[in-house]
Design a protein around this motif. Sequence first.
Motif, PDB file in Angstrom:
ATOM      1  N   MET A 182     -32.858  38.218  -3.946  1.00  0.00           N
ATOM      2  CA  MET A 182     -33.397  39.284  -3.098  1.00  0.00           C
ATOM      3  C   MET A 182     -34.363  40.176  -3.883  1.00  0.00           C
ATOM      4  SD  MET A 182     -33.489  40.706  -0.152  1.00  0.00           S
ATOM      5  CE  MET A 182     -33.921  42.271   0.597  1.00  0.00           C
ATOM      6  N   PHE A 183     -33.891  40.709  -5.033  1.00  0.00           N
ATOM      7  CA  PHE A 183     -34.735  41.555  -5.879  1.00  0.00           C
ATOM      8  C   PHE A 183     -34.964  40.876  -7.225  1.00  0.00           C
ATOM      9  CE2 PHE A 183     -32.405  44.622  -3.131  1.00  0.00           C
ATOM     10  CZ  PHE A 183     -33.500  45.124  -2.448  1.00  0.00           C
ATOM     11  N   ASP A 184     -36.139  41.116  -7.809  1.00  0.00           N
ATOM     12  CA  ASP A 184     -36.497  40.478  -9.072  1.00  0.00           C
ATOM     13  C   ASP A 184     -36.100  41.303 -10.287  1.00  0.00           C
ATOM     14  OD1 ASP A 184     -37.600  38.239  -7.850  1.00  0.00           O
ATOM     15  OD2 ASP A 184     -39.574  39.170  -7.677  1.00  0.00           O
ATOM     16  N   ASN A 185     -35.773  42.564 -10.104  1.00  0.00           N
ATOM     17  CA  ASN A 185     -35.388  43.405 -11.233  1.00  0.00           C
ATOM     18  C   ASN A 185     -34.667  44.660 -10.722  1.00  0.00           C
ATOM     19  OD1 ASN A 185     -37.530  45.373 -10.533  1.00  0.00           O
ATOM     20  ND2 ASN A 185     -38.910  43.797 -11.345  1.00  0.00           N
ATOM     21  N   TYR A 186     -34.141  45.420 -11.666  1.00  0.00           N
ATOM     22  CA  TYR A 186     -33.373  46.616 -11.300  1.00  0.00           C
ATOM     23  C   TYR A 186     -34.260  47.679 -10.675  1.00  0.00           C
ATOM     24  CZ  TYR A 186     -30.638  50.881 -11.713  1.00  0.00           C
ATOM     25  OH  TYR A 186     -29.999  52.065 -11.434  1.00  0.00           O
ATOM     26  N   GLU A 187     -35.490  47.780 -11.110  1.00  0.00           N
ATOM     27  CA  GLU A 187     -36.394  48.786 -10.552  1.00  0.00           C
ATOM     28  C   GLU A 187     -36.569  48.573  -9.043  1.00  0.00           C
ATOM     29  OE1 GLU A 187     -40.686  50.869 -11.617  1.00  0.00           O
ATOM     30  OE2 GLU A 187     -40.320  48.796 -12.225  1.00  0.00           O
ATOM     31  N   GLU A 188     -36.736  47.309  -8.628  1.00  0.00           N
ATOM     32  CA  GLU A 188     -36.866  47.016  -7.200  1.00  0.00           C
ATOM     33  C   GLU A 188     -35.569  47.349  -6.458  1.00  0.00           C
ATOM     34  OE1 GLU A 188     -38.070  43.039  -6.432  1.00  0.00           O
ATOM     35  OE2 GLU A 188     -39.984  43.209  -7.515  1.00  0.00           O
ATOM     36  N   LEU A 189     -34.445  46.960  -7.043  1.00  0.00           N
ATOM     37  CA  LEU A 189     -33.158  47.217  -6.392  1.00  0.00           C
ATOM     38  C   LEU A 189     -32.919  48.714  -6.213  1.00  0.00           C
ATOM     39  CD1 LEU A 189     -29.809  45.429  -7.085  1.00  0.00           C
ATOM     40  CD2 LEU A 189     -29.893  47.923  -7.036  1.00  0.00           C
ATOM     41  N   SER A 190     -33.170  49.489  -7.277  1.00  0.00           N
ATOM     42  CA  SER A 190     -32.892  50.922  -7.220  1.00  0.00           C
ATOM     43  C   SER A 190     -33.873  51.671  -6.330  1.00  0.00           C
ATOM     44  CB  SER A 190     -32.910  51.522  -8.632  1.00  0.00           C
ATOM     45  OG  SER A 190     -34.169  51.332  -9.250  1.00  0.00           O
TER      46      SER A 190
ATOM     47  N   ASP B 154     -28.890  35.033   3.306  1.00  0.00           N
ATOM     48  CA  ASP B 154     -28.651  33.964   2.336  1.00  0.00           C
ATOM     49  C   ASP B 154     -27.191  33.913   1.892  1.00  0.00           C
ATOM     50  OD1 ASP B 154     -28.479  36.234   0.779  1.00  0.00           O
ATOM     51  OD2 ASP B 154     -29.851  35.536  -0.783  1.00  0.00           O
ATOM     52  N   LYS B 155     -26.330  34.663   2.615  1.00  0.00           N
ATOM     53  CA  LYS B 155     -24.895  34.713   2.330  1.00  0.00           C
ATOM     54  C   LYS B 155     -24.610  35.280   0.951  1.00  0.00           C
ATOM     55  CE  LYS B 155     -23.784  30.873   5.436  1.00  0.00           C
ATOM     56  NZ  LYS B 155     -23.108  29.558   5.600  1.00  0.00           N
ATOM     57  N   ARG B 156     -25.467  36.188   0.518  1.00  0.00           N
ATOM     58  CA  ARG B 156     -25.293  36.864  -0.775  1.00  0.00           C
ATOM     59  C   ARG B 156     -25.626  38.337  -0.605  1.00  0.00           C
ATOM     60  NH1 ARG B 156     -28.200  34.574  -6.126  1.00  0.00           N
ATOM     61  NH2 ARG B 156     -26.469  33.101  -5.941  1.00  0.00           N
ATOM     62  N   ASN B 157     -24.830  39.176  -1.202  1.00  0.00           N
ATOM     63  CA  ASN B 157     -25.068  40.615  -1.140  1.00  0.00           C
ATOM     64  C   ASN B 157     -26.455  40.933  -1.708  1.00  0.00           C
ATOM     65  OD1 ASN B 157     -24.961  43.442  -1.277  1.00  0.00           O
ATOM     66  ND2 ASN B 157     -22.785  43.449  -1.818  1.00  0.00           N
TER      67      ASN B 157
END
Length: 300
Positions: free
Chosen positions: A1-9, A71-74
């Motif tokens: 879903m996200f490529d790095n922590y910056e995108e996630l946060s 995608d059945k993933r958090n």
Amino acid sequence: MFDNYEELSAHYQKRKDFVIETRSRPNDVIILAVHSGKIEKGTDELAKAIAKNDHSYYIFEALIYEDSNKDKRNDLHLTSKNFDEPTALKMTAQKNRVVSIHGAKGTEKIVYTGGTNPNPMNNISKKLSAAGFRIETTPEDLNGNHPKNIANKSRNLQGAQMELTTALREELLDNPSQMNKFADAVRSAITISNSYPDGRTYDFGNDSFSNSVWPNSGNPFYLTSDDFIRGVQSPVDPKLNGYIRFNFYDQNGKLLLSRSTQEVGHRWFIHPTGLKTGYYKIEIENVSGHPAWVYGGLVY
């Protein structure tokens, strides 16, 4: 879903959607659980059980579950090779013995061991097997051998990884005596695992510097052509350029060799020296001038 922590946060809020829990200890071990909570249930409890009071740990716990791309993933599941949360990188980089705890699907009670450090990996398999836990050959997608896996971003660029099936994690959570039995077996394996399987290591361990430092208080090292330097470095601000140079001088102060690492953010390095046998002084120079840390050392 996200490529790095910056995108996630940027999408999810710390302390509301996820929490990060850490504890630092001075020894050479860290236990990681980067997919805990509503990602891979039970991995945080197991990490703490293994760490007890003497090992460091890092835990990323998802407080919510979302699957926006079906995608059945958090969505908060940041893959191990993309897990670049700054605190996790810095804590892992300070240790030579890293054990990363993960959860795999499965209705049978199985442990898959992996990673790139065969010393603790083999010892963990032996100790768990002797304690009555089932160890199986690790599938390719769970083997933890990618160099960018957070478990392999230690000072020696190696780590051990365990994948526990859902059935086994549920048993450990429901049965405290089994949890303790599992944790004690892993702790025993960690204890007998050699921090420096390649030989003697002089640790640089510079937490923050902007100019230059001289390891060993500027005193010379006795080196051979087979010796090398290995570790990880990063600017304190991971968005800045980190340019670190290792300079080797003879006893007369003549510069004989320079090895450098340069990249924005976290960077690991392995540099051979190829120097003739003799005494050499080493300078670690921060060329960029941005406050940086370097963990790793001279293997000789």
